[in-house]
Design a protein around this motif. Sequence first.
Motif, mmCIF file in Angstrom:
data_model
loop_
_atom_site.group_PDB
_atom_site.id
_atom_site.type_symbol
_atom_site.label_atom_id
_atom_site.label_comp_id
_atom_site.label_asym_id
_atom_site.label_seq_id
_atom_site.Cartn_x
_atom_site.Cartn_y
_atom_site.Cartn_z
ATOM 1 N N ILE A 26 0.814 -1.221 0.000
ATOM 2 C CA ILE A 26 0.000 0.000 0.000
ATOM 3 C C ILE A 26 0.849 1.273 0.000
ATOM 4 O O ILE A 26 0.554 2.209 -0.761
ATOM 5 C CB ILE A 26 -1.001 -0.024 1.173
ATOM 6 C CG1 ILE A 26 -2.138 -1.004 0.837
ATOM 7 C CG2 ILE A 26 -1.562 1.373 1.463
ATOM 8 C CD1 ILE A 26 -3.136 -1.214 1.949
ATOM 9 N N PRO A 27 1.930 1.382 0.796
ATOM 10 C CA PRO A 27 2.735 2.609 0.752
ATOM 11 C C PRO A 27 3.383 2.868 -0.610
ATOM 12 O O PRO A 27 3.767 4.003 -0.900
ATOM 13 C CB PRO A 27 3.811 2.364 1.824
ATOM 14 C CG PRO A 27 3.191 1.390 2.765
ATOM 15 C CD PRO A 27 2.374 0.490 1.884
ATOM 16 N N ILE A 30 -0.290 4.144 -2.623
ATOM 17 C CA ILE A 30 -1.248 5.115 -2.083
ATOM 18 C C ILE A 30 -0.537 6.280 -1.417
ATOM 19 O O ILE A 30 0.338 6.080 -0.568
ATOM 20 C CB ILE A 30 -2.187 4.441 -1.051
ATOM 21 C CG1 ILE A 30 -2.791 3.157 -1.616
ATOM 22 C CG2 ILE A 30 -3.260 5.416 -0.596
ATOM 23 C CD1 ILE A 30 -3.720 3.358 -2.769
ATOM 24 N N CYS A 31 -0.926 7.502 -1.793
ATOM 25 C CA CYS A 31 -0.373 8.691 -1.120
ATOM 26 C C CYS A 31 -0.769 8.674 0.355
ATOM 27 O O CYS A 31 -1.859 8.216 0.712
ATOM 28 C CB CYS A 31 -0.917 9.956 -1.764
ATOM 29 S SG CYS A 31 -0.302 10.292 -3.431
ATOM 30 N N GLU A 32 0.093 9.217 1.177
ATOM 31 C CA GLU A 32 -0.190 9.240 2.611
ATOM 32 C C GLU A 32 -1.428 10.074 2.912
ATOM 33 O O GLU A 32 -2.194 9.776 3.832
ATOM 34 C CB GLU A 32 1.027 9.789 3.369
ATOM 35 C CG GLU A 32 0.959 9.594 4.868
ATOM 36 C CD GLU A 32 2.262 9.928 5.560
ATOM 37 O OE1 GLU A 32 2.291 9.857 6.803
ATOM 38 O OE2 GLU A 32 3.238 10.249 4.871
ATOM 39 N N TYR A 34 -4.041 10.449 0.951
ATOM 40 C CA TYR A 34 -5.061 9.963 0.016
ATOM 41 C C TYR A 34 -6.448 10.446 0.433
ATOM 42 O O TYR A 34 -6.846 10.325 1.594
ATOM 43 C CB TYR A 34 -4.994 8.433 0.044
ATOM 44 C CG TYR A 34 -5.965 7.670 -0.817
ATOM 45 C CD1 TYR A 34 -5.798 7.568 -2.198
ATOM 46 C CD2 TYR A 34 -7.014 6.962 -0.231
ATOM 47 C CE1 TYR A 34 -6.659 6.800 -2.968
ATOM 48 C CE2 TYR A 34 -7.873 6.180 -0.998
ATOM 49 C CZ TYR A 34 -7.694 6.115 -2.371
ATOM 50 O OH TYR A 34 -8.535 5.349 -3.117
ATOM 51 N N GLY A 44 -7.191 8.534 3.905
ATOM 52 C CA GLY A 44 -5.788 8.143 3.903
ATOM 53 C C GLY A 44 -5.577 6.664 3.675
ATOM 54 O O GLY A 44 -6.482 5.922 3.284
ATOM 55 N N ARG A 45 -4.345 6.225 3.918
ATOM 56 C CA ARG A 45 -4.009 4.812 3.740
ATOM 57 C C ARG A 45 -4.777 3.913 4.697
ATOM 58 O O ARG A 45 -5.011 2.731 4.403
ATOM 59 C CB ARG A 45 -2.509 4.618 3.944
ATOM 60 C CG ARG A 45 -1.642 5.251 2.854
ATOM 61 C CD ARG A 45 -0.172 5.156 3.203
ATOM 62 N NE ARG A 45 0.672 5.742 2.151
ATOM 63 C CZ ARG A 45 1.955 6.030 2.299
ATOM 64 N NH1 ARG A 45 2.557 5.783 3.471
ATOM 65 N NH2 ARG A 45 2.649 6.553 1.306
ATOM 66 N N ILE A 48 -7.730 2.089 3.134
ATOM 67 C CA ILE A 48 -7.363 0.994 2.233
ATOM 68 C C ILE A 48 -6.856 -0.200 3.036
ATOM 69 O O ILE A 48 -7.202 -1.358 2.746
ATOM 70 C CB ILE A 48 -6.292 1.459 1.228
ATOM 71 C CG1 ILE A 48 -6.793 2.672 0.430
ATOM 72 C CG2 ILE A 48 -5.918 0.319 0.287
ATOM 73 C CD1 ILE A 48 -7.982 2.386 -0.451
ATOM 74 N N ILE A 49 -6.045 0.062 4.041
ATOM 75 C CA ILE A 49 -5.529 -1.025 4.885
ATOM 76 C C ILE A 49 -6.675 -1.776 5.544
ATOM 77 O O ILE A 49 -6.703 -3.012 5.560
ATOM 78 C CB ILE A 49 -4.564 -0.459 5.946
ATOM 79 C CG1 ILE A 49 -3.290 0.056 5.279
ATOM 80 C CG2 ILE A 49 -4.218 -1.529 6.996
ATOM 81 C CD1 ILE A 49 -2.364 0.815 6.207
#
Length: 250
Positions: A26-27, A30-32, A34, A44-45, A48-49
């Motif tokens: 993911i890093p 994906i932008c921090e 996001y 943010g991430r 997604i996580i």
Amino acid sequence: MDTITNKQRILSFYKLIVGQRKVELIPEFICEDYIQHNPTVKQGRAGIIEMINYLKTLPPPPVGAKSPIIRAIQEGDLVVTHLDITFMGKRMAVIDLFKLKDGMLAEHWDVIQEMPDQTGMAITATNGTAEINESASAIKSKEIVERFYKAVIQKVPVINLVKPDYIEHDATVIESGKSLDAYWSDDNSRQIKIHRIIGEGNFVVVQSEFKRADKAFVFYEIFRVEQEKIAEHWSVRQAIPDGIKPAAMF
């Protein structure tokens, strides 16, 4: 990054992170900071996580399973995907819109609609033409769709903008027995606001919202243009949840 690389980046995101559940990547994608426009997902991430960790609790896709991605359309830093997925026993039509920055996913919008049972039907909500004619002018294709929308909104005849044999994939329009322009024009209660028009070759995506009886909806449409006329049409709509400001989803 050029637009082709942006599309490939999104397809890799689906394959490696969504499909193979590789949360550790993911890093790299994906932008921090996001930005997520789906009100049910965290920013943010973290969002997604959380989503991938949930998917890891479900059975993985069967080996050799067909990709749910039917179409991928790009313009600049924007990439649109049209998916046909089965989740929790329900078949869904999904359109995702991503904005990328330096090859990283920076912003996301989506719309999800449960599909009707179309078993055995020749035309469904997601099938049809998928290949983009890259030699076609995206600018011209967008102009055709913009002219169509302008005519519908102003309730004037759509002249020479829709092919007589155009293919309709929206079950609601099909069931009405009307042409696409007639279906919209006859809906006097609908108020349409267009947010984005995105084109690649002969495919055009329109992101809009509409209100009907004080209820707001997110509405995405995909048009295929052929010979300077609309030849095929798909759509996905979703009611904006109560308590959510429409602007937050656009």
